[in-house]
Design a protein around this motif. Structure first.
Motif, PDB file in Angstrom:
ATOM      1  N   ALA A   6     -11.774 -10.671  -1.790  1.00 19.47           N
ATOM      2  CA  ALA A   6     -10.432 -11.251  -1.825  1.00 19.47           C
ATOM      3  C   ALA A   6      -9.395 -10.184  -2.159  1.00 19.47           C
ATOM      4  O   ALA A   6      -8.329 -10.121  -1.529  1.00 19.47           O
ATOM      5  CB  ALA A   6     -10.383 -12.393  -2.830  1.00 19.47           C
ATOM      6  N   LEU A   7      -9.688  -9.349  -3.151  1.00 22.88           N
ATOM      7  CA  LEU A   7      -8.747  -8.287  -3.512  1.00 22.88           C
ATOM      8  C   LEU A   7      -8.558  -7.291  -2.370  1.00 22.88           C
ATOM      9  O   LEU A   7      -7.441  -6.824  -2.120  1.00 22.88           O
ATOM     10  CB  LEU A   7      -9.221  -7.562  -4.771  1.00 22.88           C
ATOM     11  N   ASP A   8      -9.633  -6.974  -1.656  1.00 15.88           N
ATOM     12  CA  ASP A   8      -9.528  -6.070  -0.507  1.00 15.88           C
ATOM     13  C   ASP A   8      -8.654  -6.678   0.590  1.00 15.88           C
ATOM     14  O   ASP A   8      -7.819  -5.994   1.185  1.00 15.88           O
ATOM     15  CB  ASP A   8     -10.912  -5.731   0.049  1.00 15.88           C
ATOM     16  N   ALA A   9      -8.845  -7.980   0.863  1.00 14.82           N
ATOM     17  CA  ALA A   9      -8.041  -8.658   1.880  1.00 14.82           C
ATOM     18  C   ALA A   9      -6.566  -8.694   1.468  1.00 14.82           C
ATOM     19  O   ALA A   9      -5.677  -8.449   2.292  1.00 14.82           O
ATOM     20  CB  ALA A   9      -8.563 -10.075   2.107  1.00 14.82           C
ATOM     21  N   LEU A  10      -6.310  -8.981   0.189  1.00 15.06           N
ATOM     22  CA  LEU A  10      -4.925  -9.003  -0.290  1.00 15.06           C
ATOM     23  C   LEU A  10      -4.286  -7.621  -0.169  1.00 15.06           C
ATOM     24  O   LEU A  10      -3.145  -7.489   0.293  1.00 15.06           O
ATOM     25  CB  LEU A  10      -4.874  -9.484  -1.738  1.00 15.06           C
ATOM     26  N   GLU A  11      -5.018  -6.583  -0.559  1.00 15.50           N
ATOM     27  CA  GLU A  11      -4.489  -5.221  -0.483  1.00 15.50           C
ATOM     28  C   GLU A  11      -4.131  -4.857   0.956  1.00 15.50           C
ATOM     29  O   GLU A  11      -3.072  -4.283   1.226  1.00 15.50           O
ATOM     30  CB  GLU A  11      -5.499  -4.224  -1.042  1.00 15.50           C
ATOM     31  N   GLU A  12      -5.009  -5.231   1.882  1.00 17.55           N
ATOM     32  CA  GLU A  12      -4.764  -4.944   3.292  1.00 17.55           C
ATOM     33  C   GLU A  12      -3.522  -5.689   3.783  1.00 17.55           C
ATOM     34  O   GLU A  12      -2.679  -5.123   4.484  1.00 17.55           O
ATOM     35  CB  GLU A  12      -6.002  -5.332   4.114  1.00 17.55           C
ATOM     36  N   LYS A  13      -3.362  -6.940   3.402  1.00 16.02           N
ATOM     37  CA  LYS A  13      -2.190  -7.728   3.814  1.00 16.02           C
ATOM     38  C   LYS A  13      -0.917  -7.197   3.160  1.00 16.02           C
ATOM     39  O   LYS A  13       0.146  -7.180   3.792  1.00 16.02           O
ATOM     40  CB  LYS A  13      -2.371  -9.211   3.472  1.00 16.02           C
ATOM     41  N   PHE A  14      -0.991  -6.772   1.904  1.00 13.04           N
ATOM     42  CA  PHE A  14       0.179  -6.206   1.237  1.00 13.04           C
ATOM     43  C   PHE A  14       0.695  -4.985   2.007  1.00 13.04           C
ATOM     44  O   PHE A  14       1.890  -4.734   2.067  1.00 13.04           O
ATOM     45  CB  PHE A  14      -0.139  -5.793  -0.198  1.00 13.04           C
ATOM     46  N   ARG A  15      -0.227  -4.203   2.577  1.00 11.89           N
ATOM     47  CA  ARG A  15       0.156  -2.993   3.310  1.00 11.89           C
ATOM     48  C   ARG A  15       0.685  -3.283   4.699  1.00 11.89           C
ATOM     49  O   ARG A  15       1.511  -2.550   5.214  1.00 11.89           O
ATOM     50  CB  ARG A  15      -1.033  -2.029   3.421  1.00 11.89           C
ATOM     51  N   THR A  16       0.179  -4.350   5.361  1.00 10.94           N
ATOM     52  CA  THR A  16       0.472  -4.535   6.785  1.00 10.94           C
ATOM     53  C   THR A  16       1.506  -5.607   7.105  1.00 10.94           C
ATOM     54  O   THR A  16       2.099  -5.560   8.172  1.00 10.94           O
ATOM     55  CB  THR A  16      -0.825  -4.866   7.548  1.00 10.94           C
TER      56      THR A  16
END
Length: 156
Positions: free
Chosen positions: A108-118
């Motif tokens: 979940a944290l990885d998915a959030l980090e990716e969305k925060f960037r893109t």
């Protein structure tokens, strides 16, 4: 490789092996006692995102089998200069409180980090707080979205 370095490496290897053996013994003892040892403890995931993206991020977090979420509307106190430094466009925020299983947390944290960037204007902050004390097996089963524990308790 120097003698000192080899000694440090050997000591680190021994420590890792001992930790693994202790964990295995604890799991065997718990199984004998009729309990199971799990790394699947619930965590409170707190995510702060722009208010207009709150529903999107709540749905994204929900996809990681989150059984309970609460969204609070917030308003930041940072001035315009600080907002621009951090890359935020406004101070209206959605704060999402989610109870998530420990084994789903990193994904979940990885998915959030990716969305925060893109995502355009979709920056945010996410962090966790461990839930160290939950009363009762039924509540624990509900919070980690384990239907077997909940159903098992209803039959008793």
């Amino acid at each position: 490789m120097s003698e000192k370095r080899r000694t440090k490496k050997a000591v680190a290897d021994v420590i890792r092996r001992v930790k693994r053996e202790v964990k295995q013994k604890a799991a065997k003892q718990a199984a004998v006692a009729g309990r199971t040892v799990t790394d699947n403890r619930p965590e409170l995931l707190i995510t702060t995102v722009p208010r207009n993206k709150g529903d999107y991020y709540a749905d994204l977090i929900q996809s990681f089998e989150v059984n309970m979420q609460f969204v609070a509307l917030g308003h930041g106190t940072a001035d315009a200069r600080m907002l621009s430094v951090l890359g935020f466009t406004d101070s209206d925020k959605a704060v999402i409180f989610s109870v998530i299983q420990g084994n789903k947390l990193q994904a979940a944290l990885d998915a959030l980090e990716e969305k925060f960037r893109t995502i355009k204007n979709g920056k945010g902050i996410a962090y966790t707080v461990p839930l160290s004390g939950v009363i009762g097996k039924l509540i624990f089963g509900f919070l980690i979205n384990n239907r077997d524990m909940v159903v098992e308790n209803k039959e008793n």
